[in-house]
Every structure is written in C-alpha cells, then in structure tokens.
Scaffold this motif. Structure first.
Motif, PDB file in Angstrom:
ATOM      1  N   PRO A  23      58.591  67.646  51.966  1.00  0.00           N
ATOM      2  CA  PRO A  23      58.473  66.185  52.048  1.00  0.00           C
ATOM      3  C   PRO A  23      59.844  65.534  51.871  1.00  0.00           C
ATOM      4  CG  PRO A  23      57.733  66.978  49.920  1.00  0.00           C
ATOM      5  CD  PRO A  23      58.056  68.196  50.717  1.00  0.00           C
ATOM      6  N   PRO A  24      60.062  64.351  52.427  1.00  0.00           N
ATOM      7  CA  PRO A  24      61.336  63.676  52.199  1.00  0.00           C
ATOM      8  C   PRO A  24      61.545  63.428  50.707  1.00  0.00           C
ATOM      9  CG  PRO A  24      59.749  62.246  53.338  1.00  0.00           C
ATOM     10  CD  PRO A  24      59.129  63.600  53.239  1.00  0.00           C
ATOM     11  N   ARG A  26      63.071  61.027  49.410  1.00  0.00           N
ATOM     12  CA  ARG A  26      63.004  59.591  49.116  1.00  0.00           C
ATOM     13  C   ARG A  26      62.400  58.878  50.315  1.00  0.00           C
ATOM     14  NH1 ARG A  26      65.578  55.336  46.363  1.00  0.00           N
ATOM     15  NH2 ARG A  26      66.570  56.687  44.874  1.00  0.00           N
ATOM     16  N   ILE A  27      61.623  57.866  50.084  1.00  0.00           N
ATOM     17  CA  ILE A  27      61.121  57.042  51.184  1.00  0.00           C
ATOM     18  C   ILE A  27      61.512  55.596  50.930  1.00  0.00           C
ATOM     19  CG2 ILE A  27      59.200  58.531  51.913  1.00  0.00           C
ATOM     20  CD1 ILE A  27      57.328  56.788  50.227  1.00  0.00           C
ATOM     21  N   LEU A  29      60.441  52.145  50.691  1.00  0.00           N
ATOM     22  CA  LEU A  29      59.169  51.429  50.560  1.00  0.00           C
ATOM     23  C   LEU A  29      59.181  50.089  51.289  1.00  0.00           C
ATOM     24  CD1 LEU A  29      58.480  52.301  46.816  1.00  0.00           C
ATOM     25  CD2 LEU A  29      57.273  53.208  48.809  1.00  0.00           C
ATOM     26  N   LEU A  34      56.106  51.672  57.672  1.00  0.00           N
ATOM     27  CA  LEU A  34      55.192  52.382  56.769  1.00  0.00           C
ATOM     28  C   LEU A  34      53.792  51.786  56.878  1.00  0.00           C
ATOM     29  CD1 LEU A  34      57.086  52.807  53.370  1.00  0.00           C
ATOM     30  CD2 LEU A  34      56.481  54.582  55.021  1.00  0.00           C
ATOM     31  N   VAL A  35      52.804  52.655  56.938  1.00  0.00           N
ATOM     32  CA  VAL A  35      51.425  52.156  56.982  1.00  0.00           C
ATOM     33  C   VAL A  35      50.796  52.406  55.612  1.00  0.00           C
ATOM     34  CG1 VAL A  35      49.195  52.303  58.138  1.00  0.00           C
ATOM     35  CG2 VAL A  35      51.297  52.743  59.430  1.00  0.00           C
ATOM     36  N   VAL A  36      50.536  51.334  54.903  1.00  0.00           N
ATOM     37  CA  VAL A  36      49.925  51.445  53.575  1.00  0.00           C
ATOM     38  C   VAL A  36      48.419  51.246  53.720  1.00  0.00           C
ATOM     39  CG1 VAL A  36      49.900  50.554  51.213  1.00  0.00           C
ATOM     40  CG2 VAL A  36      52.027  50.575  52.507  1.00  0.00           C
ATOM     41  N   VAL A  37      47.677  52.171  53.150  1.00  0.00           N
ATOM     42  CA  VAL A  37      46.217  52.119  53.249  1.00  0.00           C
ATOM     43  C   VAL A  37      45.694  50.866  52.555  1.00  0.00           C
ATOM     44  CG1 VAL A  37      44.081  53.301  52.572  1.00  0.00           C
ATOM     45  CG2 VAL A  37      46.042  54.620  53.390  1.00  0.00           C
ATOM     46  N   SER A  39      43.116  49.870  51.028  1.00  0.00           N
ATOM     47  CA  SER A  39      41.973  49.913  50.110  1.00  0.00           C
ATOM     48  C   SER A  39      42.506  50.416  48.781  1.00  0.00           C
ATOM     49  CB  SER A  39      40.859  50.824  50.620  1.00  0.00           C
ATOM     50  OG  SER A  39      41.259  52.160  50.587  1.00  0.00           O
TER      51      SER A  39
ATOM     52  N   ALA B  81      52.106  59.335  59.134  1.00  0.00           N
ATOM     53  CA  ALA B  81      51.862  59.335  57.690  1.00  0.00           C
ATOM     54  C   ALA B  81      51.174  58.040  57.264  1.00  0.00           C
ATOM     55  CB  ALA B  81      53.185  59.482  56.945  1.00  0.00           C
ATOM     56  N   ARG B  82      50.547  58.102  56.135  1.00  0.00           N
ATOM     57  CA  ARG B  82      49.967  56.918  55.491  1.00  0.00           C
ATOM     58  C   ARG B  82      50.414  56.918  54.037  1.00  0.00           C
ATOM     59  NH1 ARG B  82      48.906  55.985  59.909  1.00  0.00           N
ATOM     60  NH2 ARG B  82      46.964  55.493  60.964  1.00  0.00           N
ATOM     61  N   LEU B  83      50.521  55.732  53.449  1.00  0.00           N
ATOM     62  CA  LEU B  83      50.822  55.621  52.019  1.00  0.00           C
ATOM     63  C   LEU B  83      49.629  55.035  51.288  1.00  0.00           C
ATOM     64  CD1 LEU B  83      54.423  54.176  51.503  1.00  0.00           C
ATOM     65  CD2 LEU B  83      53.682  56.550  51.412  1.00  0.00           C
ATOM     66  N   SER B 110      52.261  64.334  49.209  1.00  0.00           N
ATOM     67  CA  SER B 110      53.317  64.235  48.199  1.00  0.00           C
ATOM     68  C   SER B 110      53.232  62.874  47.508  1.00  0.00           C
ATOM     69  CB  SER B 110      54.700  64.441  48.836  1.00  0.00           C
ATOM     70  OG  SER B 110      54.806  63.721  50.042  1.00  0.00           O
ATOM     71  N   TYR B 112      55.294  59.674  45.405  1.00  0.00           N
ATOM     72  CA  TYR B 112      56.566  58.971  45.196  1.00  0.00           C
ATOM     73  C   TYR B 112      56.380  57.919  44.107  1.00  0.00           C
ATOM     74  CZ  TYR B 112      57.994  61.320  49.395  1.00  0.00           C
ATOM     75  OH  TYR B 112      58.306  62.314  50.287  1.00  0.00           O
ATOM     76  N   GLY B 116      60.426  54.869  45.327  1.00  0.00           N
ATOM     77  CA  GLY B 116      60.424  55.663  46.557  1.00  0.00           C
ATOM     78  C   GLY B 116      60.977  57.063  46.374  1.00  0.00           C
ATOM     79  N   GLU B 117      61.122  57.503  45.113  1.00  0.00           N
ATOM     80  CA  GLU B 117      61.656  58.847  44.855  1.00  0.00           C
ATOM     81  C   GLU B 117      60.516  59.850  44.725  1.00  0.00           C
ATOM     82  OE1 GLU B 117      65.319  57.065  42.107  1.00  0.00           O
ATOM     83  OE2 GLU B 117      63.441  57.737  41.195  1.00  0.00           O
ATOM     84  N   LEU B 118      60.744  61.018  45.300  1.00  0.00           N
ATOM     85  CA  LEU B 118      59.730  62.080  45.265  1.00  0.00           C
ATOM     86  C   LEU B 118      59.471  62.513  43.830  1.00  0.00           C
ATOM     87  CD1 LEU B 118      58.050  64.124  47.012  1.00  0.00           C
ATOM     88  CD2 LEU B 118      60.007  65.664  46.844  1.00  0.00           C
TER      89      LEU B 118
END
Lengths: 265, 167
Positions: A23-24, A26-27, A29, A34-37, A39, B81-83, B110, B112, B116-118
């Motif tokens: 996995p990366p 860092r992402i 935010l 980015l698709v945030v769910v 619910s 991906a979804r968050l 995973s 975060y 935004g850190e893993l």
C-alpha cells in the motif's frame, strides 16, 4: 450463473494465491479524486469503554440511570430516546447490572413498538432480558448491538432514513455522557483522549443539519445543533494530546443537559 | 505490512460449510453495467455473512475480538480504491475484513491516520484473494481512513462489504 461457493473456492485454493500489493506509505486526504464512502458507522459505547478499562477498572455502576420514559407523538424524539436507551443498555452491561439490563430490554421493545419496528426487534429484546437474567454479558452485548442495527436497517427499509441518523445520534450522546461523567470523576490525561472526536461530532452535526424541518419539530431539536457545535469545539485534544479536566467537565455538563432535555416532554 | 497465511485451511472449511450460492461474476461474464454505489441488499447481506464466517476464529478464545453488527458496503471498480472514515480509540486493537464475490479479485486493505500516513498492521490473505483482513491498533484516538482497493485481476465492478471487530 450461480454455483456453489464451496466448490468454486476449492478449485480456487489449488490455483490461486493472493498477490500482495504494497500500500502507499502516505495518501493525500485532500486529493479530489479520492472516493470516500458515504456511510458512517458510529462507535458503540462499549468500544470506548473497552479502551478506558485498559487504564484501570472504572466504576460504571454510577452511570446506570433509571429514568421514566414518557412517549409522545414525536417520532424523531422517540428515535433519539431509542438510541439513548440502547446506550444505557451498553452501560448497564459494562456495569454488569442484571436488573437494569432486563429493564432496558423491555424498554427497547416498547420504544421499537412505538417506532413501528417491534416485530423485528422482539427476539433480540427477549434475548437481552434472558441473557441478563443469566448474567451472560457477551450475549447481552451482542443482542444490544443487533437490536440497534436491526432498527436502523428496518427504518432504512421503511424509508424512515431521517430517523436512522437520530437513533445513531442518541446512542452516541448517551455513550459520550457516560464517558465524560466517568472521566470527570476519575480524570486522567491518558483517558481524556477518548473524547477526541471532532470529526465524528462534525459528521453527526452535518447529518443532523441536513435533516428536513419536519424531522426536527419540538423544542429539544433547537438545542441539538447548538450543543453539537459546542461539543465540536471541546472534543479536541490540545498539543499535549489531552483534553483538560475543565473541558471534560463542560462536555459532561453539555451532554447531560441535552440528554435531560430529550427525556423531558 | 506483514502477511499471515496460517489460517487458510480453516477459512476454506468455514466458507465451504457456508454452502452459499453467491453470484460469482467472475464465472459468468455479462455486459458491464454503469457503476453505482448501491447494490441490491441481498448481495451485501450474503457478503456480510461470509465475512462473519471468516472472522469467527478471531471471535473466540482467551482474548477474542468483539464483532460489530454494523458494516460498510458499496461497489468498487477494478484498479480503484475507496476510503472509509472510521473513528478508532487508543489502546484498542481492531480487525477489519473486506470481501467481494469474484474469487479472481485481488484485494488490498490498509489503514491511514488523520494525516494520511500508513498505520502498521498485519494483513491476512486467504487462499482465494477475494477476502482479506487487517489487524491493527490505534496509536491515538481519532479519525482514521480504511483504504480498500481491488486489483485489475477482476474484470468487472464488484459489490463489497467490510466488517470490523475490536478488543
């Protein structure tokens, strides 16, 4: 085509091996892609109490309250009361108070009846009462969570979406009041960080504010938005990672006042 | 991330005992439909049941996880991906399970933190890649983001479900 999951998985077992992707680290935010769910799952009080108890045994019995519940025709208020009563159930389970859990099991059934979902809840409510009689706390806990989820699912099914958020809000409020009250009596810097929930409060507030006016009739609903605003500013750790005792006391007072207002007709 | 394959045989047995008849998109390709976040509830209910069966070994023993009845669900496209935003509490350990129907669909799961850190955790991969779990703990109380993604080994968008437990 439908086929047996078992046979397909066995074939899969022979030929398929999961390929791990790193996995990366860092992402971003703020990435607009980015698709945030859309619910949310609101934590139940026991999830929070479980963390606090790791710091030492707390006296949860002082948080078990027996209030008379007067119902009126306001279903929004009933939904919030339902959430509050289920959270009282979790507190009573934590305190291992058999009589309180049995009483709450019966109240849960009465409130769900008023919300028109009694038939879905009945078996869970009975299971709560029976398990409490036997002191089977894991079953009480599971059935309380099932009751809560069943009511939320049923309301969504009945297109009562407005009430879903109010049940969640009531449950969160009851748990937060108990947590703040315990922390007020037995303050610790380490424990105080459990109240660090600004994003969660914001989410609850946004959900509440988007409800249509018809779902917010009654004097108590004017108080909710204001209290959530206040809590959002309080429920945030400082640079040292703590929430001060003064703020904990204020959180305890604010949540207790709102709970009181919901119970009052 | 660490990977643990020690429970593969048990999971296969559990899934086999489910005897489910979940639609398996990978087995029966049909024209792709426009993706939506909402799938018919029975599919998600079935996925939730499978995830719960897979989770069972973690829910018993001396130090069991406590499973929440709530879950997240939706639909995800291959390579996307979804968050999921989730409030976690310091000192608790958490376990998440992510499942889709297509047994060819490789999954990644995973966590975060709010910056935004893993966050370090242990992934469990099962014999079929369409189920994955993540065991982790919260270093501090606050909002976290669970990142779920599906590899391009799947050909079509998949309905998905995530469940979680704490201890």
């Amino acid at each position: 085509m439908k086929s047996s999951l078992f046979s397909v998985l066995l074939v899969g077992a022979a030929v398929s091996v999961g390929i791990a992707q790193e996995p990366p680290k860092r992402i971003d935010l703020n990435d607009p892609n980015l698709v945030v769910v859309d619910s949310s799952v609101i934590p139940i009080p026991l999830e929070i109490f479980s963390s606090l108890d790791k710091l030492g045994t707390q006296d949860w019995s002082k948080q078990v309250e027996s209030r008379e519940i007067k119902l009126d025709a306001n279903r929004s208020r009933t939904a919030m009361l339902f959430g509050l009563v289920v959270s009282d159930g979790f507190i009573a389970v934590q305190a291992q108070d058999k009589e309180a859990v049995r009483r709450i099991g019966r109240e849960v059934l009465r409130l769900s009846s008023s919300l028109g979902v009694a038939s879905s809840v009945e078996q869970h409510a009975n299971a709560i009462v029976n398990a409490a009689g036997q002191g089977d706390w894991p079953v009480c806990r599971k059935e309380l969570d099932r009751t809560r989820q069943t009511v939320l699912n049923k309301m969504a099914e009945l297109r009562d979406d407005e009430l879903v958020g109010l049940v969640s809000l009531g449950g969160w409020l009851g748990g937060t009041q108990a947590l703040a009250s315990v922390l007020k009596q037995n303050y610790s810097v380490e424990g105080s960080d459990l109240l660090n929930q600004p994003e969660l409060v914001k989410q609850l507030k946004d959900d509440f504010n988007t409800l249509p006016a018809r779902a917010k009739r009654g004097k108590v609903f004017g108080q909710i938005s204001q209290t959530l605003d206040h809590l959002q500013s309080l429920m945030k750790t400082d640079a040292s990672g703590a929430i001060s005792k003064g703020k904990v006391i204020e959180i305890s007072l604010s949540t207790a006042n709102l709970v009181e207002a919901i119970y009052e007709i | 991330m660490r990977f643990d394959r020690s429970i593969v045989p048990l999971v296969l047995l559990i899934l086999g005992l489910c005897g489910g008849s979940l639609p398996l998109w990978g087995q029966d390709p049909a024209p792709a439909e426009p993706s939506t976040e909402v799938e018919p509830p029975p599919v998600h209910e079935e996925l939730k049941r499978i995830a719960e069966q897979v989770a069972l070994p973690e829910l018993s023993g001396d130090h069991p996880f406590i499973l929440r009845e709530s879950n997240w669900s939706g639909q995800v496209e291959p390579g996307k991906a979804r968050l999921i935003q989730v409030q976690l509490f310091k000192r608790n350990e958490y376990s998440f399970w992510f499942v889709v129907p297509d047994r060819k669909a490789g999954l990644n799961l995973s966590l975060y933190n709010g910056k935004g850190e893993l966050v370090e955790g242990t992934n469990r991969k099962y014999e079929t890649p369409n189920i994955v779990s993540l065991m982790t703990s919260a270093g501090e109380t606050g909002i976290y983001y669970l990142r779920i993604s599906m590899q391009t080994t799947a050909e079509r968008p998949q309905p998905w479900t995530v469940i979680y437990a704490y201890r």
